[in-house]
Design a protein around this motif. Structure first.
Motif, PDB file in Angstrom:
ATOM      1  N   PHE A 211       0.830  -1.216   0.000  1.00  0.00           N
ATOM      2  CA  PHE A 211       0.000   0.000   0.000  1.00  0.00           C
ATOM      3  C   PHE A 211       0.860   1.260   0.000  1.00  0.00           C
ATOM      4  N   THR A 212       1.985   1.209   0.708  1.00  0.00           N
ATOM      5  CA  THR A 212       2.868   2.384   0.748  1.00  0.00           C
ATOM      6  C   THR A 212       4.036   2.277  -0.221  1.00  0.00           C
ATOM      7  N   LEU A 213       4.432   1.061  -0.574  1.00  0.00           N
ATOM      8  CA  LEU A 213       5.531   0.918  -1.520  1.00  0.00           C
ATOM      9  C   LEU A 213       5.117   1.329  -2.927  1.00  0.00           C
ATOM     10  N   MET A 214       3.861   1.107  -3.277  1.00  0.00           N
ATOM     11  CA  MET A 214       3.405   1.446  -4.627  1.00  0.00           C
ATOM     12  C   MET A 214       3.497   2.946  -4.931  1.00  0.00           C
ATOM     13  N   PRO A 215       3.028   3.825  -4.030  1.00  0.00           N
ATOM     14  CA  PRO A 215       3.229   5.256  -4.296  1.00  0.00           C
ATOM     15  C   PRO A 215       4.714   5.623  -4.422  1.00  0.00           C
ATOM     16  N   ALA A 216       5.555   5.016  -3.571  1.00  0.00           N
ATOM     17  CA  ALA A 216       6.995   5.272  -3.651  1.00  0.00           C
ATOM     18  C   ALA A 216       7.547   4.759  -4.976  1.00  0.00           C
ATOM     19  N   TRP A 217       7.022   3.641  -5.426  1.00  0.00           N
ATOM     20  CA  TRP A 217       7.413   3.094  -6.726  1.00  0.00           C
ATOM     21  C   TRP A 217       6.978   4.040  -7.838  1.00  0.00           C
ATOM     22  N   GLY A 218       5.815   4.669  -7.668  1.00  0.00           N
ATOM     23  CA  GLY A 218       5.336   5.632  -8.653  1.00  0.00           C
ATOM     24  C   GLY A 218       6.292   6.803  -8.800  1.00  0.00           C
ATOM     25  N   MET A 219       6.794   7.302  -7.675  1.00  0.00           N
ATOM     26  CA  MET A 219       7.752   8.402  -7.730  1.00  0.00           C
ATOM     27  C   MET A 219       9.058   7.949  -8.384  1.00  0.00           C
ATOM     28  N   SER A 220       9.435   6.707  -8.135  1.00  0.00           N
ATOM     29  CA  SER A 220      10.645   6.158  -8.757  1.00  0.00           C
ATOM     30  C   SER A 220      10.480   6.049 -10.266  1.00  0.00           C
ATOM     31  N   ASN A 221       9.276   5.657 -10.717  1.00  0.00           N
ATOM     32  CA  ASN A 221       9.000   5.596 -12.156  1.00  0.00           C
ATOM     33  C   ASN A 221       9.093   6.968 -12.801  1.00  0.00           C
ATOM     34  N   ALA A 222       8.677   7.999 -12.052  1.00  0.00           N
ATOM     35  CA  ALA A 222       8.787   9.369 -12.560  1.00  0.00           C
ATOM     36  C   ALA A 222      10.248   9.724 -12.814  1.00  0.00           C
ATOM     37  N   ALA A 223      11.121   9.321 -11.891  1.00  0.00           N
ATOM     38  CA  ALA A 223      12.556   9.572 -12.047  1.00  0.00           C
ATOM     39  C   ALA A 223      13.093   8.861 -13.284  1.00  0.00           C
ATOM     40  N   ALA A 224      12.622   7.621 -13.537  1.00  0.00           N
ATOM     41  CA  ALA A 224      13.076   6.860 -14.705  1.00  0.00           C
ATOM     42  C   ALA A 224      12.701   7.565 -16.005  1.00  0.00           C
ATOM     43  N   THR A 225      11.472   8.078 -16.073  1.00  0.00           N
ATOM     44  CA  THR A 225      11.027   8.791 -17.276  1.00  0.00           C
ATOM     45  C   THR A 225      11.832  10.069 -17.482  1.00  0.00           C
ATOM     46  N   LEU A 226      12.070  10.812 -16.397  1.00  0.00           N
ATOM     47  CA  LEU A 226      12.847  12.051 -16.487  1.00  0.00           C
ATOM     48  C   LEU A 226      14.271  11.775 -16.962  1.00  0.00           C
ATOM     49  N   VAL A 227      14.866  10.696 -16.473  1.00  0.00           N
ATOM     50  CA  VAL A 227      16.227  10.332 -16.903  1.00  0.00           C
ATOM     51  C   VAL A 227      16.239   9.993 -18.393  1.00  0.00           C
ATOM     52  N   GLY A 228      15.297   9.128 -18.821  1.00  0.00           N
ATOM     53  CA  GLY A 228      15.260   8.709 -20.218  1.00  0.00           C
ATOM     54  C   GLY A 228      15.048   9.863 -21.180  1.00  0.00           C
ATOM     55  N   GLN A 229      14.057  10.717 -20.876  1.00  0.00           N
ATOM     56  CA  GLN A 229      13.754  11.823 -21.787  1.00  0.00           C
ATOM     57  C   GLN A 229      14.880  12.859 -21.811  1.00  0.00           C
ATOM     58  N   ASN A 230      15.459  13.155 -20.659  1.00  0.00           N
ATOM     59  CA  ASN A 230      16.524  14.163 -20.622  1.00  0.00           C
ATOM     60  C   ASN A 230      17.824  13.664 -21.243  1.00  0.00           C
ATOM     61  N   LEU A 231      18.106  12.366 -21.127  1.00  0.00           N
ATOM     62  CA  LEU A 231      19.269  11.823 -21.843  1.00  0.00           C
ATOM     63  C   LEU A 231      19.035  11.884 -23.350  1.00  0.00           C
ATOM     64  N   GLY A 232      17.783  11.608 -23.775  1.00  0.00           N
ATOM     65  CA  GLY A 232      17.453  11.704 -25.192  1.00  0.00           C
ATOM     66  C   GLY A 232      17.598  13.124 -25.711  1.00  0.00           C
ATOM     67  N   ALA A 233      17.323  14.108 -24.823  1.00  0.00           N
ATOM     68  CA  ALA A 233      17.449  15.520 -25.197  1.00  0.00           C
ATOM     69  C   ALA A 233      18.860  16.061 -24.952  1.00  0.00           C
ATOM     70  N   LYS A 234      19.823  15.149 -24.667  1.00  0.00           N
ATOM     71  CA  LYS A 234      21.236  15.509 -24.443  1.00  0.00           C
ATOM     72  C   LYS A 234      21.413  16.448 -23.235  1.00  0.00           C
ATOM     73  N   GLN A 235      20.690  16.144 -22.151  1.00  0.00           N
ATOM     74  CA  GLN A 235      20.803  16.945 -20.921  1.00  0.00           C
ATOM     75  C   GLN A 235      21.071  16.035 -19.721  1.00  0.00           C
ATOM     76  N   PRO A 236      22.254  15.400 -19.660  1.00  0.00           N
ATOM     77  CA  PRO A 236      22.552  14.452 -18.572  1.00  0.00           C
ATOM     78  C   PRO A 236      22.567  15.089 -17.183  1.00  0.00           C
ATOM     79  N   ASP A 237      23.012  16.347 -17.072  1.00  0.00           N
ATOM     80  CA  ASP A 237      23.055  16.996 -15.751  1.00  0.00           C
ATOM     81  C   ASP A 237      21.653  17.212 -15.200  1.00  0.00           C
ATOM     82  N   ARG A 238      20.715  17.567 -16.080  1.00  0.00           N
ATOM     83  CA  ARG A 238      19.322  17.735 -15.657  1.00  0.00           C
ATOM     84  C   ARG A 238      18.743  16.381 -15.215  1.00  0.00           C
ATOM     85  N   ALA A 239      19.135  15.324 -15.916  1.00  0.00           N
ATOM     86  CA  ALA A 239      18.691  13.981 -15.551  1.00  0.00           C
ATOM     87  C   ALA A 239      19.172  13.624 -14.138  1.00  0.00           C
ATOM     88  N   GLU A 240      20.451  13.918 -13.853  1.00  0.00           N
ATOM     89  CA  GLU A 240      21.015  13.587 -12.534  1.00  0.00           C
ATOM     90  C   GLU A 240      20.351  14.392 -11.426  1.00  0.00           C
TER      91      GLU A 240
END
Length: 468
Positions: A305-334
């Protein structure tokens, strides 16, 4: 400084934008706003999933202790399906996010179709095994004969209809990678909303529907997930998201598929390692009787019940990393990862306090048998002790996956689960006579170790150079 803090009115406005999915550009502007816009629908999506997990076990606990234990044993096997589904979904999110960051929407659509083909093929094999050998599967997990006879129908239906689990995971991963987190959220609301309505009808019977007992929980789940998958496919084909699939996309593209397989192997490997360790832990727990097993199962469901919301926030980080690396912005990803990790750790700290203080009362909401309550509460308290580290570790591990670096988390899981957690659990629980408590401490210490190693390796920055 105070001017940077949004008002309640602004937060409500951002919340509305987030759940409606109106904002889909996460490679520019405020990182904090991007985290909020992606995290809110993902947290709500996972929260809905975790609400269902709790409601499901609440209804089933009214059937019998064996019924609860059946779900625990079956789901420890189903986690192996989740391993494949999540591994493929990591590849889907990483590749789709990278193509979207590169503004190659056609490439994103082609990758989406190939990952769906892969998911259906794997699910078909698992269905055959689940339909033909449900009793043998429960027997291998250490179930006693009376439990097998009462619960094998649940195992048969859930594994037989596993294509709904597989596609629900994969298509939502496609939506997340594209930045359409709100669509993934509404899909799970539909799926789990139906599950919650259908659960009591099929478990206890209603009108012309007979009482199926624990098997009814699997029937309700499969119908709910199947309906949601139809909804997902309609969205993809009608182009209601950033990704649109056309008839000409429905061909096997060997190169795209092989690239997805290459990226997903690490993801599948890391979750096979993680989930197979849960299977072995469940096997150790079965040695202590159905009451202890039921308490452990209830505690894990509550924690979901509580791990799933935390997992949701982790998924958000994964999307931000993928899209920002694709846009050639590794520092923003980090930067996105460190900020998301901090928010997740704070959330998990608050949850751990609740579990430490109210563990017994929480377990008693589901079952009042003394042994079930005692061991369920003990499990909650011990695992909650490592929640802060777990929250930070989840974000960092998912960030590797979002970058397409699925090999690093695989090695981390191998070290922490197979080389540490399983031997420690067995020695502590059996050899040192600590019983279930030894298993609980093994879980907590392994998750802390994952966070420590993950953060240390993330700082090295090699994930920024991965190509997908």
């Amino acid at each position: 400084m105070t001017s940077q803090i949004p008002s309640i009115k602004q937060l409500l406005k951002y919340f509305k934008i987030a759940v409606t999915g109106k904002e889909q550009n996460f490679t520019s502007g405020s990182i904090r706003r991007a985290i909020f816009m992606l995290s809110i629908p993902m947290i709500l999506e996972m929260l809905m999933e975790s609400i269902f997990a709790v409601v499901d076990i609440f209804y089933v606990s009214k059937v019998s202790v064996n019924a609860v234990a059946t779900i625990g044993l079956t789901e420890s096997v189903v986690t192996l399906i989740y391993a494949v589904a999540i591994g493929l979904s990591m590849a889907a999110t990483a590749v789709v996010a990278r193509r979207v960051g590169e503004e190659d929407l056609e490439g994103a659509s082609q990758a989406s179709v190939q990952v769906i083909f892969l998911g259906v093929a794997v699910a078909a094999i698992i269905s055959v095994i689940g339909i033909l050998f449900p009793k043998e599967i429960l027997g291998l997990m250490g179930a006693e004969q009376d439990l097998i006879e009462e619960g094998y129908g649940y195992t048969q239906v859930l594994l037989g209809g596993n294509v709904t689990i597989m596609l629900l995971f994969l298509i939502n991963a496609i939506f997340r990678g594209a930045g359409n987190a709100s669509i993934a959220m509404w899909t799970l609301i539909l799926s789990n909303g139906l599950n919650i309505i259908l659960d009591p009808i099929f478990i206890f019977g209603w009108g012309p529907v007979p009482a199926f007992g624990v098997e009814g929980a699997a029937i309700a789940t499969t119908i709910g997930r199947g309906t949601a998958v139809v909804f997902q496919l309609a969205i993809l084909f009608y182009g209601w998201s950033k990704i649109k699939v056309t008839v000409r996309d429905l061909v096997i593209r060997a190169q795209v598929m092989l690239n997805l397989v290459r990226v997903s192997l690490g993801g599948i490997g890391q979750f096979l390692i993680g989930t197979s360790s849960w299977v072995f832990l469940m096997r150790i727990m079965s040695e202590f009787g159905s009451e202890v097993l039921a308490g452990y199962t209830i505690a894990i469901r509550v924690m979901i019940f509580t791990l799933m919301p935390a997992w949701g926030m982790s998924n958000a980080a994964a999307t931000l990393v993928g899209q920002n690396l694709g846009a050639k912005q590794p520092d923003r990803a980090e930067t996105s990862v460190w900020k998301t990790g901090k928010y997740n750790a704070v959330f998990m700290a608050l949850v751990s306090i609740v579990y430490l203080v109210f563990a017994k009362q929480i377990i008693m909401l589901f079952n009042k048998e003394p042994d079930v309550v005692e061991y369920g509460a003990l499990c909650l308290r011990i695992i909650a002790a490592g929640y802060v580290a777990y929250g930070y570790g989840m974000v960092v591990i998912q960030s590797f996956n979002g970058a397409g670096d699925t090999k690093t988390p695989t090695w981390i899981n191998f070290i922490c689960f197979w080389l540490f957690q399983l031997p420690f659990a067995y020695v502590a629980a059996v050899s040192l006579d600590l019983g279930p408590q030894g298993v609980f401490w093994a879980i907590t210490l392994a998750e802390v170790l994952i966070a420590v190693i993950g953060i240390w390796w993330f700082r090295k920055g090699k994930w920024k150079t991965v190509q997908v």
